[in-house]
Design an enzyme around this catalytic site. Structure first.
Site, PDB file in Angstrom:
ATOM      1  N   ASP A   1       0.843  -1.202   0.000  1.00 35.09           N
ATOM      2  CA  ASP A   1       0.000   0.000   0.000  1.00 35.09           C
ATOM      3  C   ASP A   1       0.875   1.248   0.000  1.00 35.09           C
ATOM      4  O   ASP A   1       1.718   1.399   0.878  1.00 35.09           O
ATOM      5  CB  ASP A   1      -0.885  -0.039   1.259  1.00 35.09           C
ATOM      6  CG  ASP A   1      -1.712   1.218   1.406  1.00 35.09           C
ATOM      7  OD1 ASP A   1      -2.010   1.851   0.377  1.00 35.09           O
ATOM      8  OD2 ASP A   1      -2.070   1.563   2.555  1.00 35.09           O
TER       9      ASP A   1
ATOM     10  N   ASP B   1      -4.187   3.882   2.744  1.00 30.49           N
ATOM     11  CA  ASP B   1      -5.593   3.559   3.018  1.00 30.49           C
ATOM     12  C   ASP B   1      -5.754   2.116   3.524  1.00 30.49           C
ATOM     13  O   ASP B   1      -6.862   1.642   3.725  1.00 30.49           O
ATOM     14  CB  ASP B   1      -6.476   3.799   1.780  1.00 30.49           C
ATOM     15  CG  ASP B   1      -6.148   2.863   0.625  1.00 30.49           C
ATOM     16  OD1 ASP B   1      -5.172   2.083   0.742  1.00 30.49           O
ATOM     17  OD2 ASP B   1      -6.859   2.906  -0.392  1.00 30.49           O
TER      18      ASP B   1
ATOM     19  N   ASP C   1      -2.053  -1.317  -3.651  1.00 30.03           N
ATOM     20  CA  ASP C   1      -2.428  -0.603  -4.875  1.00 30.03           C
ATOM     21  C   ASP C   1      -1.402  -0.851  -5.986  1.00 30.03           C
ATOM     22  O   ASP C   1      -0.357  -1.466  -5.756  1.00 30.03           O
ATOM     23  CB  ASP C   1      -2.611   0.897  -4.595  1.00 30.03           C
ATOM     24  CG  ASP C   1      -1.498   1.471  -3.732  1.00 30.03           C
ATOM     25  OD1 ASP C   1      -0.327   1.188  -4.035  1.00 30.03           O
ATOM     26  OD2 ASP C   1      -1.795   2.186  -2.747  1.00 30.03           O
TER      27      ASP C   1
ATOM     28  N   ASP D   1      -6.657 -11.468 -14.579  1.00 32.22           N
ATOM     29  CA  ASP D   1      -7.661 -12.417 -14.095  1.00 32.22           C
ATOM     30  C   ASP D   1      -8.972 -12.114 -14.828  1.00 32.22           C
ATOM     31  O   ASP D   1      -9.454 -10.985 -14.793  1.00 32.22           O
ATOM     32  CB  ASP D   1      -7.838 -12.212 -12.582  1.00 32.22           C
ATOM     33  CG  ASP D   1      -8.064 -13.506 -11.847  1.00 32.22           C
ATOM     34  OD1 ASP D   1      -8.874 -14.309 -12.348  1.00 32.22           O
ATOM     35  OD2 ASP D   1      -7.472 -13.698 -10.782  1.00 32.22           O
TER      36      ASP D   1
ATOM     37  N   ASP E   1     -11.081 -17.394 -14.415  1.00 34.03           N
ATOM     38  CA  ASP E   1     -11.698 -17.745 -13.137  1.00 34.03           C
ATOM     39  C   ASP E   1     -12.903 -18.670 -13.303  1.00 34.03           C
ATOM     40  O   ASP E   1     -13.780 -18.402 -14.129  1.00 34.03           O
ATOM     41  CB  ASP E   1     -12.176 -16.432 -12.491  1.00 34.03           C
ATOM     42  CG  ASP E   1     -12.704 -16.596 -11.087  1.00 34.03           C
ATOM     43  OD1 ASP E   1     -11.900 -16.795 -10.175  1.00 34.03           O
ATOM     44  OD2 ASP E   1     -13.946 -16.528 -10.915  1.00 34.03           O
TER      45      ASP E   1
ATOM     46  N   GLU F   1      -9.061 -21.874 -14.284  1.00 31.61           N
ATOM     47  CA  GLU F   1      -9.337 -22.443 -12.957  1.00 31.61           C
ATOM     48  C   GLU F   1     -10.572 -23.328 -13.031  1.00 31.61           C
ATOM     49  O   GLU F   1     -11.634 -22.880 -13.442  1.00 31.61           O
ATOM     50  CB  GLU F   1      -9.568 -21.315 -11.947  1.00 31.61           C
ATOM     51  CG  GLU F   1      -9.722 -21.859 -10.540  1.00 31.61           C
ATOM     52  CD  GLU F   1     -10.656 -21.062  -9.656  1.00 31.61           C
ATOM     53  OE1 GLU F   1     -10.514 -21.136  -8.434  1.00 31.61           O
ATOM     54  OE2 GLU F   1     -11.567 -20.376 -10.192  1.00 31.61           O
TER      55      GLU F   1
ATOM     56  N   HIS G   1      -4.665 -17.400  -3.614  1.00 35.15           N
ATOM     57  CA  HIS G   1      -5.425 -16.506  -2.723  1.00 35.15           C
ATOM     58  C   HIS G   1      -6.643 -17.201  -2.113  1.00 35.15           C
ATOM     59  O   HIS G   1      -7.332 -16.608  -1.295  1.00 35.15           O
ATOM     60  CB  HIS G   1      -5.862 -15.279  -3.526  1.00 35.15           C
ATOM     61  CG  HIS G   1      -6.825 -15.640  -4.615  1.00 35.15           C
ATOM     62  ND1 HIS G   1      -6.476 -16.448  -5.692  1.00 35.15           N
ATOM     63  CD2 HIS G   1      -8.136 -15.357  -4.789  1.00 35.15           C
ATOM     64  CE1 HIS G   1      -7.523 -16.613  -6.461  1.00 35.15           C
ATOM     65  NE2 HIS G   1      -8.545 -15.967  -5.944  1.00 35.15           N
ATOM     66  N   ASP G   2      -6.929 -18.425  -2.528  1.00 35.99           N
ATOM     67  CA  ASP G   2      -8.060 -19.176  -1.963  1.00 35.99           C
ATOM     68  C   ASP G   2      -7.597 -20.288  -1.031  1.00 35.99           C
ATOM     69  O   ASP G   2      -8.425 -21.001  -0.455  1.00 35.99           O
ATOM     70  CB  ASP G   2      -8.873 -19.843  -3.091  1.00 35.99           C
ATOM     71  CG  ASP G   2      -9.541 -18.836  -4.003  1.00 35.99           C
ATOM     72  OD1 ASP G   2      -9.904 -17.740  -3.532  1.00 35.99           O
ATOM     73  OD2 ASP G   2      -9.709 -19.148  -5.201  1.00 35.99           O
TER      74      ASP G   2
HETATM   75  C1  GLC Z   1     -12.473 -18.329  -8.013  1.00 36.23           C
HETATM   76  C2  GLC Z   1     -11.557 -17.341  -7.336  1.00 36.23           C
HETATM   77  C3  GLC Z   1     -12.127 -17.000  -6.006  1.00 36.23           C
HETATM   78  C4  GLC Z   1     -13.491 -16.374  -6.207  1.00 36.23           C
HETATM   79  C5  GLC Z   1     -14.392 -17.269  -7.050  1.00 36.23           C
HETATM   80  C6  GLC Z   1     -15.572 -16.514  -7.549  1.00 36.23           C
HETATM   81  O1  GLC Z   1     -12.537 -19.528  -7.353  1.00 36.23           O
HETATM   82  O2  GLC Z   1     -10.262 -17.865  -7.250  1.00 36.23           O
HETATM   83  O3  GLC Z   1     -11.307 -16.150  -5.250  1.00 36.23           O
HETATM   84  O4  GLC Z   1     -14.086 -16.159  -4.966  1.00 36.23           O
HETATM   85  O5  GLC Z   1     -13.734 -17.779  -8.187  1.00 36.23           O
HETATM   86  O6  GLC Z   1     -15.192 -15.586  -8.516  1.00 36.23           O
END
Ligand code: GLC
Length: 559
Positions: A25, A29, A33, A102, A202, A255, A331-332
């Site tokens: 950041d 905030d 960013d 993404d 995604d 994904e 990130h999941d």
């Molecule tokens: C994918 C992303 C996840 C998101 C989901 C809905 O699994 O990696 O972070 O919450 O899709 O978009």
């Protein structure tokens, strides 16, 4: 021999995933960013990665931290503006690094202009989403959302139900509608014209839904998923997406949360749908328990023999001419060291072992921010401290269904699985808030930032960070590690994960003592003249066969 290799730049690349909200950041905030990423481009270059995957930075009300997009052709002001994004692209390209975006096209935000118009049945937008009739007290079918609870919400304006496989603020687009498909491909072209190097797509195994929206078979979790994962017409929709890419030298990774390894193999390679790689999750579920993703008893327990079986099955199924996407976190996914490593006494050794594993399989490795310094999970005392709509949704469902009395009963499992674990701010230094921000971070920094941070890791030649750099260098120099075939040895051994990579007459042996105890290797490989390429302890055994390996010791040999 090496002339026969089916080369591609994205096969030889190492990708680094950035979750912008939690990276760096610069305006105080508490939210990362784009200028913050630009500031760290030299750090990424030093690490040696080739490609940055940027999680969503588009305009979004953040019901799911940017995975609910309100405008596909904009940058959310909290991250900066389009010129900041262009500066990032330029800085990366100036260093011969690439940028992939993404692409979230299974759903939009309910604040997207298309949804606002669709609710009002305005013109062509009427059928942009999956609407269905039904009285307000009875959803059109029994499908459950991936985030917990029903997959339908009633819209008072249109007086119909809309489908949302994720959060209720993430309505699913209607991929049967050609106008929707065209909007998406136009938008992809627009980003490609801006000079990006590919997409991470995604949740793409959900684009198609079974016609007629029939009830699903009742299941422990996600009833109806057989109708919204890999449903008929998915291939056709995916081919629409990839048709845009033909004239561009870009990479794609899709994904697919609901794919089997066999399905993943069908979508990639020459007979595939034009995707380069698939994120497939059999490995990530290993510590989940049986069936129920929120199994309250068995979470956190796993067997090395099962991991070997899963990984080997994947490596073999996605062998030449297919290609795999290698990852241990994102990130999941909660932090890998806390799951399959040892976050206590052997944090650094186990993090370096996992790094060795990630960098020596066949496929393209993806490093998630913070993994390179061995970041671990934190503790969230209450549900209010959490942000992840998936964790919160499932926790509430467990309480509401009467399976448990209160959050206190499930705090451990929710802490274990919450996606917030991956989203605590990047730990740059031991300054307040780990040097991530001068303000209040949107999610508290991890408990261990004073010890686990980039500044400290850079100063320590034996750190996990330096090990990542060396592994990445090694991979860049080695066709064998990138393209070689994979063969598992000792499938039943409970401490060792050992495999051989072969390319022509070159061979490498990877020895991972994936345990807290020493172990003696007895392997049927002639390794008397082996050369150590890299190890995570000083003085690794010169001849692996018959030697003792220390806890979490990981060594790569050239045979
Ligand atoms: C994918 C992303 C996840 C998101 C989901 C809905 O699994 O990696 O972070 O919450 O899709 O978009």
């Amino acid at each position: 021999m090496t002339d026969d290799i089916d080369r591609a730049w994205w096969k030889e690349a190492v990708v680094y995933q950035i979750y912008p909200r939690s990276f760096n950041d610069t305006d105080g905030d508490g939210i990362g960013d784009l200028p913050g990423i630009v500031e760290k481009v030299d750090y990424l270059e030093e690490l040696g990665v080739d490609v940055v995957w940027l999680c969503p930075v588009y305009e979004s009300p953040d019901a799911d931290n940017g995975y609910d997009i309100a405008d596909y052709r904009s940058i959310d002001p909290q991250y900066g503006d389009m010129s900041d994004w262009e500066a990032l692209l330029d800085e990366l390209h100036a260093r011969d690094m690439r940028l992939i975006m993404d692409l979230v096209v299974n759903h939009t935000s309910d604040r997207h202009e298309w949804f606002r118009k669709s609710r009002r049945r305005e013109g062509e937008y009427e059928d942009y989403y999956r609407w269905a009739d039904g009285t307000p007290d009875e959803p059109p079918n029994n499908w459950e959302s991936i985030f917990g609870g029903p997959a339908w919400s009633y819209d008072e304006v249109r007086e119909q139900w809309y489908l949302h496989l994720f959060h209720h603020n993430q309505p699913d687009l209607n991929w049967r509608n050609p106008a929707v498909r065209e909007e998406i491909t136009d938008m992809m072209e627009w980003w490609l014209e801006k000079g990006i190097d590919g997409f991470r797509l995604d949740a793409i195994d959900h684009l198609a839904k079974t016609e007629g929206l029939p009830d699903g078979e009742p299941a422990d979790a996600m009833t109806g998923s057989e109708h919204y994962s890999h449903a008929p017409r998915l291939e056709e929709h995916l081919e629409v997406l990839t048709s845009v890419l033909d004239d561009h030298d870009v990479m794609t990774v899709g994904e697919m949360g609901g794919a089997t390894v066999e399905q993943a193999a069908e979508y990639v390679g020459e007979d595939g749908v034009g995707l380069d790689m698939i994120f497939e999750f059999s490995q990530s579920g290993i510590d989940r328990g049986e069936g129920d993703p929120w199994d309250l008893e068995h979470f956190g327990s796993w067997e090395l023999t099962e991991l070997k079986e899963i990984v080997s099955h994947k490596q073999e199924t996605l062998a030449e001419p297919e290609w795999d996407a290698l990852f241990v976190g994102n990130h999941d996914q909660p932090r890998i060291v806390s799951r399959l490593g040892d976050e206590g006494a052997y944090r650094e050794e186990s993090a370096a072992l996992i790094a060795t594993f990630l960098m020596t399989l066949r496929g393209t490795p993806y490093v998630y921010q913070g993994e390179e310094i061995g970041m671990t999970n934190s503790t969230f005392e209450t549900l209010e401290d959490m942000d992840d709509p998936g964790a919160i949704g499932h926790a509430e469902q467990l309480v509401e269904s009467g399976r448990v009395d209160s959050f206190a009963d499930i705090r451990d499992v929710v802490n274990y699985w919450s996606r917030d674990q991956a989203r605590t701010p990047m730990q740059w230094s031991d300054e307040p808030h780990a040097g991530f921000t001068d303000g209040e971070p949107w999610l508290p920094v991890g408990d261990d930032y004073a010890a686990v941070n980039v500044e400290r890791a850079r100063a320590d030649p034996d750190s996990v960070l330096h090990h990542y750099r060396e592994l990445i260098d090694l991979r860049h120099e080695s066709d064998l590690l990138v393209y070689g075939d994979y063969e598992l040895l000792l499938p039943d051994h409970e401490q060792f994960f050992v495999y051989v990579r072969t390319l022509g007459d070159e061979r490498a042996l990877v020895v991972l003592n994936w345990s807290r105890e020493r172990a003696t290797l007895d392997v049927d490989v002639d390794a008397a003249d082996a050369e150590v390429l890299i190890g995570n302890y000083d003085d690794p055994p010169a001849d692996p066969d018959g030697s003792d390996f220390r806890p979490y010791e990981a060594v790569v040999y050239r045979l």
